[in-house]
Design a protein around this motif. Structure first.
Motif, short mmCIF file in Angstrom:
data_model
loop_
_atom_site.label_atom_id
_atom_site.label_comp_id
_atom_site.label_asym_id
_atom_site.label_seq_id
_atom_site.Cartn_x
_atom_site.Cartn_y
_atom_site.Cartn_z
N LEU A 197 34.83 43.05 36.39
CA LEU A 197 35.07 42.66 34.65
C LEU A 197 34.88 43.39 33.33
O LEU A 197 36.18 43.15 32.21
CB LEU A 197 33.16 41.88 34.56
N LEU A 198 35.05 45.02 33.50
CA LEU A 198 35.95 45.88 32.26
C LEU A 198 37.14 45.60 31.80
O LEU A 198 37.86 46.00 31.23
CB LEU A 198 35.09 47.06 32.97
N SER A 199 37.96 45.41 33.64
CA SER A 199 39.07 44.79 33.55
C SER A 199 39.87 43.86 31.77
O SER A 199 40.97 44.31 31.84
CB SER A 199 39.41 44.07 34.51
N ALA A 200 38.90 43.18 31.62
CA ALA A 200 39.23 42.35 30.70
C ALA A 200 39.90 43.56 29.71
O ALA A 200 40.64 42.92 28.78
CB ALA A 200 38.02 40.97 30.27
N VAL A 201 38.57 43.76 29.25
CA VAL A 201 39.42 45.00 27.42
C VAL A 201 40.80 45.15 28.70
O VAL A 201 41.21 45.26 27.03
CB VAL A 201 37.76 46.20 27.70
N LEU A 202 40.27 45.96 29.34
CA LEU A 202 42.33 47.08 29.68
C LEU A 202 43.31 45.92 29.28
O LEU A 202 44.47 46.44 29.28
CB LEU A 202 42.06 47.18 30.63
N LEU A 203 43.07 44.34 29.98
CA LEU A 203 44.29 43.91 29.93
C LEU A 203 44.53 43.52 28.33
O LEU A 203 45.41 43.10 28.23
CB LEU A 203 43.17 42.64 30.99
N ALA A 204 43.74 43.08 27.82
CA ALA A 204 43.70 43.09 25.95
C ALA A 204 44.42 44.18 26.29
O ALA A 204 45.44 44.38 25.06
CB ALA A 204 42.92 43.10 25.50
N ILE A 205 44.10 45.25 26.00
CA ILE A 205 44.79 46.50 25.42
C ILE A 205 46.18 46.84 26.31
O ILE A 205 47.28 46.97 25.23
CB ILE A 205 44.79 48.00 26.07
N GLU B 197 47.13 48.10 36.60
CA GLU B 197 47.58 47.25 38.05
C GLU B 197 46.59 48.52 39.42
O GLU B 197 46.13 48.35 40.08
CB GLU B 197 48.43 47.96 38.43
N TRP B 198 46.65 49.84 39.13
CA TRP B 198 45.63 50.61 40.16
C TRP B 198 44.42 50.93 39.90
O TRP B 198 44.00 51.24 40.53
CB TRP B 198 47.09 52.11 39.70
N TYR B 199 44.21 50.39 38.39
CA TYR B 199 42.74 50.61 38.85
C TYR B 199 42.29 49.23 39.32
O TYR B 199 41.38 49.51 40.01
CB TYR B 199 42.32 50.83 36.95
N ASP B 200 42.53 48.15 38.96
CA ASP B 200 42.54 47.31 39.59
C ASP B 200 42.63 47.40 41.21
O ASP B 200 41.70 46.92 41.77
CB ASP B 200 43.03 45.73 38.66
N PHE B 201 43.59 47.67 41.87
CA PHE B 201 43.56 47.69 43.01
C PHE B 201 42.81 48.37 43.78
O PHE B 201 42.61 48.10 44.78
CB PHE B 201 45.40 48.13 42.98
N THR C 130 41.84 40.48 38.62
CA THR C 130 40.82 41.14 38.88
C THR C 130 39.80 40.26 38.26
O THR C 130 38.29 40.89 39.13
CB THR C 130 41.22 42.85 38.54
N VAL C 131 39.15 39.95 36.97
CA VAL C 131 38.22 39.86 36.38
C VAL C 131 37.80 38.68 37.11
O VAL C 131 36.35 38.30 37.50
CB VAL C 131 38.44 39.20 34.91
N CYS C 132 38.19 37.68 37.46
CA CYS C 132 38.10 36.46 38.48
C CYS C 132 37.34 37.06 39.78
O CYS C 132 36.42 36.77 40.28
CB CYS C 132 38.90 35.86 38.64
N VAL C 133 38.21 38.72 40.53
CA VAL C 133 36.97 38.85 41.40
C VAL C 133 35.53 39.97 41.22
O VAL C 133 34.40 39.17 41.81
CB VAL C 133 37.81 40.71 41.43
N GLY C 134 35.13 39.91 40.00
CA GLY C 134 33.80 40.18 39.62
C GLY C 134 32.92 38.74 38.96
O GLY C 134 31.64 39.22 38.62
N LEU C 135 33.28 37.63 39.28
CA LEU C 135 33.20 36.18 39.01
C LEU C 135 32.39 35.93 39.83
O LEU C 135 32.03 34.62 40.75
CB LEU C 135 33.59 35.38 38.33
N LEU C 136 33.05 36.02 41.51
CA LEU C 136 33.17 35.48 42.38
C LEU C 136 31.79 35.73 43.43
O LEU C 136 30.87 36.68 42.42
CB LEU C 136 34.16 35.80 43.55
N PRO C 137 31.52 34.09 43.67
CA PRO C 137 29.54 33.96 44.17
C PRO C 137 30.14 34.57 45.63
O PRO C 137 30.90 34.72 46.07
CB PRO C 137 29.92 32.47 44.79
N THR C 138 28.97 35.23 46.80
CA THR C 138 29.12 35.90 47.99
C THR C 138 29.41 34.88 49.06
O THR C 138 28.59 33.76 48.87
CB THR C 138 27.79 36.47 47.70
N TYR C 139 29.06 35.53 50.06
CA TYR C 139 29.08 34.36 51.19
C TYR C 139 27.58 34.40 51.83
O TYR C 139 27.16 33.12 51.68
CB TYR C 139 29.36 35.79 52.60
#
Length: 438
Positions: free
Chosen positions: A193-201, A25-29, A98-107
């Motif tokens: 994007l690395l949050s996906a691994v942490l989420l699974a664990i 939670e804190w890593y993502d935040f 959090t994973v979705c933030v890593g996939l966002l398009p920019t302005y």
């Protein structure tokens, strides 16, 4: 296997599962907070850098503002249906956002849709954290051995610094191996994007959790609250202690945390003008120092009580913030910045922060009755952390701009810490090791 050995194994699993999830939670935040200076130009119009930075910090603050909504929702569910289920829901919601933030398009790619999507995902993060933080305190404390709750539960508070350290370390490494253009183009996405691994664990560890013994006992007695929030607001003692939590413990802890661990990074980069990697490295040193200091203060609160340790933290925080930032500006803008003094100044803020975070996890559940504990802890804690602490980086920056002084905004946390000290001195009770079944 003896009962005591079995209990010890259960307690270890609880610590690992609760702490790892809170770490995520804190890593993502905090990854979001660490990259706030980049998000200003990635997701907002870049023609006014100051406005872009304020917009980025404001988006970070929005996540904090909606935390109370998550606290009210998940707190009530936790008091009615159990702590374990809510832990799974909050961690999945946080991780996916959090994973979705890593996939966002920019302005530059999609215009105003980019900040709109970023704001939506930030709100989802805030909702999940609102249910996670207070609930983790309750869950871990209800499993803690009597007489050692302060030390045992202080481990949970290390997850904030550990999450920040992991996030900061990743960014420092990425900035070392990538040039500035590559980092701004795609490198900033990697931590998300690395949050996906942490989420699974984290999901796997939380699936192995047992329900809190205090909650099981309430369920067996058919004593669960049907409307926890309503019950909290109707009980004068509970309501009064929720106010104490809001104005004193949570306000003080969040103000010092964001001043010492979040805004320092922004300040060193944008005001002192240190290189990003150097600023992050200095803050990481102070983060490391929090580990032993927090454990010590948790242990100390078991010996002398929660009240004196917490009040010491509030007083020291009120006295330290302004001179520390004055020193950072002075020693950081020398022709050759004095890194030794910068490090020592950052370490000064570790003392009041540890005094708050060490006993905080145990203190929150000890203040309230079992049947409404999750709601009573989560709502005021997240209101305070979100509305007071979470907005402090934005308020400090905004006030600095308004008064044309990089230090003017520091009166915001200083004055509020003085108020928290006064409230704590007159109203904070000693609750160390009170029976949690009550």
């Amino acid at each position: 296997m003896t009962a005591s050995h079995s209990d010890s194994n259960i307690q270890k699993k609880v610590v690992v599962a609760a702490c790892f999830g809170t770490f995520l939670e804190w890593y993502d935040f905090l990854t979001f907070a660490s990259l706030a200076t980049y998000f200003g130009v990635l997701f907002f119009p870049a023609d006014d850098p100051v406005a872009a930075l304020l917009a980025s910090l404001g988006t970070f603050g929005i996540g904090m503002i909606v935390r109370p909504l998550g606290a009210a929702l998940f707190g009530s569910l936790g008091d009615r249906h159990g702590r374990r289920t809510i832990f799974l829901v909050t961690i999945v919601l946080m991780g996916l956002a959090t994973v979705c933030v890593g996939l966002l398009p920019t302005y530059e790619q999609v215009g105003l849709l980019a900040p709109a999507l970023l704001l939506f995902l930030r709100m989802l993060q805030g909702l999940s954290v609102g249910g996670e933080i207070g609930g983790a305190s309750v869950y871990l404390t209800e499993h803690a051995p009597e007489g050692r709750r302060g030390l045992y539960t202080s481990v949970l508070q290390l997850m904030g610094p550990l999450g920040m350290m992991a996030s900061t370390l990743q960014i420092v490494v990425l900035q070392h191996f990538l040039d500035d253009a590559d980092f701004k183009t795609w490198g900033w996405r990697i931590p998300f994007l690395l949050s996906a691994v942490l989420l699974a664990i984290s999901i796997k560890s939380r699936l192995n959790l047992h329900e809190s013994p205090v909650f099981r006992h309430l369920r067996e007695k058919n004593a669960l609250a049907k409307a926890p929030l309503r019950d909290c607001l109707r009980d004068k003692q509970t309501l009064g202690r929720m106010g104490l939590l809001f104005f004193c413990i949570s306000a003080g802890g969040s103000l010092i945390f964001f001043s010492a661990q979040v805004y320092t990074n922004v300040f060193l980069k944008t005001v002192v003008k240190l290189p990003a990697a150097q600023a992050s490295g200095l803050v990481m040193i102070s983060t490391l120092a929090l580990f032993p200091a927090t454990l010590f203060c948790g242990w100390l609160s078991d010996r002398i009580g929660r009240r004196p340790v917490l009040l010491t933290g509030l007083i020291c925080g009120a006295l330290a913030i302004f001179p520390v930032f004055q020193g950072l500006l002075h020693y950081g803008t020398l022709p050759t910045p004095d890194t030794t003094m910068l490090t020592l100044l950052l370490l000064v803020l570790v003392v009041p922060l540890a005094c708050i975070t060490g006993p905080q996890t145990a203190t929150l559940p000890e203040l309230f009755p079992a049947r409404t504990r999750y709601t009573a802890v989560a709502l005021p804690h997240n209101l305070s952390a979100g509305w007071i602490g979470g907005m402090s980086p934005f308020m400090v920056t905004w006030l600095g701009v308004q008064f044309a002084s990089p230090l003017a905004g520091l009166w915001y946390p200083t004055v509020l810490l003085i108020m928290a000290t006064v409230v704590g001195y007159f109203f904070l009770p000693e609750v160390a090791n009170r029976p949690l079944e009550d």
